[in-house]
Design an enzyme around this catalytic site. Sequence first.
Site, short mmCIF file in Angstrom:
data_model
loop_
_atom_site.label_atom_id
_atom_site.label_comp_id
_atom_site.label_asym_id
_atom_site.label_seq_id
_atom_site.Cartn_x
_atom_site.Cartn_y
_atom_site.Cartn_z
N ASP A 136 0.83 -1.22 0.00
CA ASP A 136 0.00 0.00 0.00
C ASP A 136 0.86 1.27 0.00
O ASP A 136 0.35 2.36 0.19
CB ASP A 136 -0.96 -0.01 1.21
CG ASP A 136 -0.23 -0.06 2.55
OD1 ASP A 136 1.03 -0.05 2.56
OD2 ASP A 136 -0.91 -0.08 3.59
N HIS A 138 3.28 1.99 2.15
CA HIS A 138 3.73 2.47 3.46
C HIS A 138 5.25 2.44 3.58
O HIS A 138 5.94 1.65 2.92
CB HIS A 138 3.04 1.73 4.62
CG HIS A 138 3.45 0.31 4.83
ND1 HIS A 138 2.61 -0.63 5.39
CD2 HIS A 138 4.62 -0.36 4.59
CE1 HIS A 138 3.25 -1.78 5.48
NE2 HIS A 138 4.46 -1.64 5.00
N GLU A 143 1.37 4.36 7.34
CA GLU A 143 0.39 3.90 6.36
C GLU A 143 -0.11 5.10 5.54
O GLU A 143 0.08 6.25 5.93
CB GLU A 143 -0.78 3.23 7.10
CG GLU A 143 -0.39 1.98 7.89
CD GLU A 143 -0.17 0.75 7.01
OE1 GLU A 143 0.11 0.89 5.80
OE2 GLU A 143 -0.26 -0.37 7.56
P1 PGA Z 1 8.31 -6.98 3.36
O1 PGA Z 1 7.62 -5.75 4.09
O2 PGA Z 1 9.77 -6.67 3.34
O3 PGA Z 1 8.00 -8.16 4.22
O4 PGA Z 1 7.71 -7.08 1.99
C1 PGA Z 1 8.00 -4.45 3.77
C2 PGA Z 1 7.09 -3.46 4.44
O5 PGA Z 1 5.96 -3.81 4.82
O6 PGA Z 1 7.50 -2.30 4.61
#
Ligand code: PGA
Length: 261
Positions: A136, A138, A143
């Site tokens: 998304d 973030h 977020e």
């Molecule tokens: P991920 O998460 O490295 O497990 O893809 C990254 C994030 O949510 O910022």
Amino acid sequence: MEVVIKKRKTEASILGAKIIAKQIKLKYDSVLGFATGSSPLLLYNELVRMHREEKLSFNKITTFNLDEYVGLDPNHKSSYHSEMNTNLFSRINISQNSINLPNGCAPNIPLFCQEYENSIKTAGGIDIQLLGIGKDGHLAFNEPGSSLASRTRIKTLTKVTIEANRKYFSDVEQMPTHVLTMGIGTIMEAKQTILLAFGENKADAVKKMIEGPVSTSCPASILQFHEHAIILLDEGAASKLARKEHYIEVYSNKPKWQQWE
Ligand code: PGA
């Protein structure tokens, strides 16, 4: 922004580790900002290899992690304290006193967040902050909708993030929906940032971050304003970039003195 596209995530991760190792060699008491999740795992493995085989030393390093779940015991196997310990800290020569993570069980959360900010300042600021990006958009756990000037504070996870992180909890009921996270303003003060994104499921967020407008709808897009932001991608994550060929050309024509490899 410096966009680097590698064929595979292993190559991008090794490059990220080289940049961090170079920083440590330049300043043995560097302040490093670390991240959790799946994206930095290969980079951590490479740092561990450099420590074991090339004597890269972390004994004067100070670290600050981006985030932690609220209300989860730091000893819980899915806490970010445990994750960092398993994947990196227990495998290198870092002093336990130099490791900082947000305390999601702090009795006074606003006070703790203020102290976390103060500790970063007292340490002299973060030299390199490692980052991932959520589907998304973030950045840390800022977020969509987060203030682009925000500081360390409590945040509520979106449904997209809860869905993405469920796999880390054997009992989904135990997954907190709130987190403590460094703010976007905090991250932007790091002298350098390295963001890792791998796989096609990150391609939309990566496109918005690099080629979209800077907006709270994609918090990671704020890195367009960072003076020294490096984005390390594999081909999947880069697959929707309109200027992909240009980024590849720019990187492959960098003068030798600007290269890490
Ligand atoms: P991920 O998460 O490295 O497990 O893809 C990254 C994030 O949510 O910022």
